[in-house]
Design a protein around this motif. Sequence first.
Motif, mmCIF file in Angstrom:
data_model
loop_
_atom_site.group_PDB
_atom_site.id
_atom_site.type_symbol
_atom_site.label_atom_id
_atom_site.label_comp_id
_atom_site.label_asym_id
_atom_site.label_seq_id
_atom_site.Cartn_x
_atom_site.Cartn_y
_atom_site.Cartn_z
ATOM 1 N N MET A 1 44.076 -2.131 47.993
ATOM 2 C CA MET A 1 43.377 -2.595 46.801
ATOM 3 C C MET A 1 41.900 -2.256 46.862
ATOM 4 S SD MET A 1 43.850 -4.284 44.001
ATOM 5 C CE MET A 1 44.195 -5.921 43.407
ATOM 6 N N GLN A 2 41.325 -2.500 48.043
ATOM 7 C CA GLN A 2 39.914 -2.175 48.236
ATOM 8 C C GLN A 2 39.682 -0.684 47.974
ATOM 9 O OE1 GLN A 2 37.287 -4.137 49.097
ATOM 10 N NE2 GLN A 2 38.595 -5.927 48.864
ATOM 11 N N GLN A 3 40.573 0.099 48.624
ATOM 12 C CA GLN A 3 40.469 1.551 48.505
ATOM 13 C C GLN A 3 40.599 1.972 47.036
ATOM 14 O OE1 GLN A 3 39.719 3.634 50.850
ATOM 15 N NE2 GLN A 3 39.876 5.410 49.474
ATOM 16 N N PHE A 4 41.617 1.354 46.410
ATOM 17 C CA PHE A 4 41.906 1.685 45.020
ATOM 18 C C PHE A 4 40.707 1.368 44.119
ATOM 19 C CE2 PHE A 4 43.438 0.202 40.891
ATOM 20 C CZ PHE A 4 44.040 1.345 40.417
ATOM 21 N N LEU A 5 40.157 0.164 44.325
ATOM 22 C CA LEU A 5 39.024 -0.241 43.491
ATOM 23 C C LEU A 5 37.863 0.725 43.676
ATOM 24 C CD1 LEU A 5 39.000 -4.117 43.814
ATOM 25 C CD2 LEU A 5 39.420 -2.727 41.764
ATOM 26 N N TYR A 6 37.693 1.070 44.964
ATOM 27 C CA TYR A 6 36.594 1.990 45.251
ATOM 28 C C TYR A 6 36.822 3.323 44.548
ATOM 29 C CZ TYR A 6 33.614 5.195 47.797
ATOM 30 O OH TYR A 6 32.723 6.167 48.114
ATOM 31 N N THR A 7 38.062 3.842 44.749
ATOM 32 C CA THR A 7 38.370 5.155 44.202
ATOM 33 C C THR A 7 38.316 5.152 42.676
ATOM 34 O OG1 THR A 7 40.021 5.110 45.953
ATOM 35 C CG2 THR A 7 39.924 7.083 44.622
ATOM 36 N N VAL A 8 38.919 4.121 42.086
ATOM 37 C CA VAL A 8 38.954 4.077 40.623
ATOM 38 C C VAL A 8 37.546 4.031 40.055
ATOM 39 C CG1 VAL A 8 39.554 2.600 38.675
ATOM 40 C CG2 VAL A 8 41.252 3.096 40.410
ATOM 41 N N SER A 9 36.749 3.113 40.667
ATOM 42 C CA SER A 9 35.397 3.006 40.115
ATOM 43 C C SER A 9 34.636 4.318 40.314
ATOM 44 C CB SER A 9 34.660 1.828 40.746
ATOM 45 O OG SER A 9 34.779 1.891 42.150
ATOM 46 N N VAL B 1 47.817 14.850 49.913
ATOM 47 C CA VAL B 1 48.036 15.222 48.515
ATOM 48 C C VAL B 1 48.717 14.107 47.733
ATOM 49 C CG1 VAL B 1 48.105 17.698 48.886
ATOM 50 C CG2 VAL B 1 50.206 16.356 49.118
ATOM 51 N N PHE B 2 49.420 13.199 48.461
ATOM 52 C CA PHE B 2 50.137 12.134 47.733
ATOM 53 C C PHE B 2 49.264 10.896 47.521
ATOM 54 C CE2 PHE B 2 53.449 14.580 49.962
ATOM 55 C CZ PHE B 2 54.157 15.021 48.866
ATOM 56 N N VAL B 3 48.049 10.901 48.098
ATOM 57 C CA VAL B 3 47.170 9.733 47.966
ATOM 58 C C VAL B 3 46.438 9.816 46.621
ATOM 59 C CG1 VAL B 3 45.210 8.515 48.985
ATOM 60 C CG2 VAL B 3 46.935 9.582 50.447
ATOM 61 N N LEU B 4 46.239 8.656 46.032
ATOM 62 C CA LEU B 4 45.627 8.565 44.694
ATOM 63 C C LEU B 4 44.258 9.254 44.650
ATOM 64 C CD1 LEU B 4 46.110 7.203 41.910
ATOM 65 C CD2 LEU B 4 44.773 5.266 42.790
#
Lengths: 194, 472
Positions: B241-249, B408-411
């Motif tokens: 989630m942390q990673q995702f939030l970071y990446t998305v933002s 390659v499969f990572v968001l």
Amino acid sequence: MKRLCVIAVGVFSLWLGQRAMAQARDEDHRLDKVKSAFILNFLRYTRWPSDAFAHGDSPVVVLVIGRPDLVEYLEQIVKGQSIDGRPIEVRTLSPASMRDNDDHWRDQVRAAQAVYLPRELDELAGRLLAALSGANVLTISDAPGFARAGGMLQLRPRQDRMAFAANISAIKATRLEVSSKLLKLAEIVHGGEP
Amino acid sequence: LTQRLGAIPFQTKLLAALLAVGVIPVVLVCTLLSGLHFFQARQMAMESLRSQIRVVAIHSQAALSFDDPEAGRETLAALAAQPSIRWAAIYRRSGDLFAVYRVNQEPLPPQQMAGIHRGDDGMLLHEPVHLNDQNLGVVLASYSLTEVYSQLRRDVGLSLLAGAVAAGLAVVLSFHLRRFLVAPLRELVDTAHRVTQTADYSARAAKHTQDEFGDLTDTFNLMLQRIEAQDDQLQHRHDEMQQFLYTVSHDLKSPLVTISGFVGLMREDLAQQQYEELKNSMEHLGRASQHMGQLIDDLLELSRIGRVRAQPEPIAVDALVRDLVADLRPQIERFGPAHIEVEPDLPGVIADRVRLTQVFSNLIINALKYGLGERAVIEIGARRMPGETRFFVRDHGRGIGPEYRQRVFVLFQRLQKQGEGTGVGLTIVSRILQSHGGRVWLEETPGGGATFWFALPDQPPSHDHPATKDSP
């Protein structure tokens, strides 16, 4: 003085002799009492066949030959006593009648349940026992040699007590049942006519 | 009391129960038997004594009648066979002592019967001597039941010994049972304490027995294992989630940066009335917002995979792929002269039709975007394996280095920063296959290029236990 002494000794001896006689008389009385008690006890330990009595309530008759003084004691002792519901009756027979040749005295002794012959009349023992041969009559005496001669029970006064002897074969020749308890205490003697 | 009992440790209770079960019946039975034995023995001794005295009384008749103390003593001497008689005496009717018998050191009975107090110790037998109805005297016997009492003492001693032996056995048994009952329980309790205090879910209780305790231990350990897995998963999701939030933002921010940059440029262009530049900037602006829109669409799609599920159905993959290739014709032509070869008779699978189409579509578009090299051929095929069916989409482009084959499969992970990709497509593929209980991986094409493999199990996981580890 010498005469006086002789008199004193004489009086003293007389007194001693009288005292000894009195003591002997007392002793005889005491023995008579004991003998009477024993005679009663002998009756108690003996059973007669039923045909020995004339009736169902006939008394147990004890015939004493001579010795009216002993009869007195005996009568005192048996007074109120009974054996298997039968009263005890004491009768006497004069020794003089036994010396007669008629058979009346024989019927008398054979009709009794027990006969006592005192030692003073021991010369009559042979006649008595012959007359009672086969009869269901308990023969008792304090005459020495009575049991050995064929009498059933013989009193033997000892120093400290009264003992007695029994001639078992004489008892067994009749239908009398004398308790083994009594016989256990008796000195057993053999002899006489079976 | 119940509360206080409840506070006693289990082991003590066990010992107490064993002691109770072991000792009480033994002591009870022994006491009962001893008591019975005692009363019986006493009864028998008394009977025997009474009958013997009665016999003596009968045999004393003549002795008393004919005043023969010697005969009386002889009669009494028979009592030597009765060791419990201390002394015996025949008294005349007058109360005078007639004959006596006594055991060695016993005191002589008094000379007069009047001197004897009956009931002093109650240990006096009294038997009158009768002849017909005439009372001749009495036989008195003083006795002590020492034999009987010593037997009782022996019995009680034996009872106590049996009780002690039973208690000892109970203690030994409790120590042995401790291995089977208390130790497993203790182990469970200790492990539970440890886990509660340290929150260390990797702890496990040792299994000692194969009984219910063993079962409980297994279940307890399984529970811990689940908790540990959930804990790990929670941690993993949190990290994700942390990673995702970071990446998305971050990724959402970059088109915004572009947009605001161009807005600034456009403001200047407007001020300087440079309309040509303005038009150029607006095109950039449009592309950036379009990219952002695409990004948001893809993210929506990604989240939908976790949330929306369709019932798996049997799918004729052969037809599905050929229809898809036909539908993709315009895009294929847009990327250049490419040829798509589909193996004949692709095997059928059980899957969600829309999602499976998405997988093939994303992989084909991915190959079109990045895998068109000198041989512009994309091959699609399948292999039947035990328990699963594998499909591949193969290109002959530049290929992907081994170090990137996971990434390659990572968001949002893209190998090229340029281009219109959002970095979500392969993540969607991976997520779809996860939700089907399958997997996707990347191999090198012999002679160069990338081959994307994915496998679908013959038995799709049931919806009750989703194998999908959904992440936003």
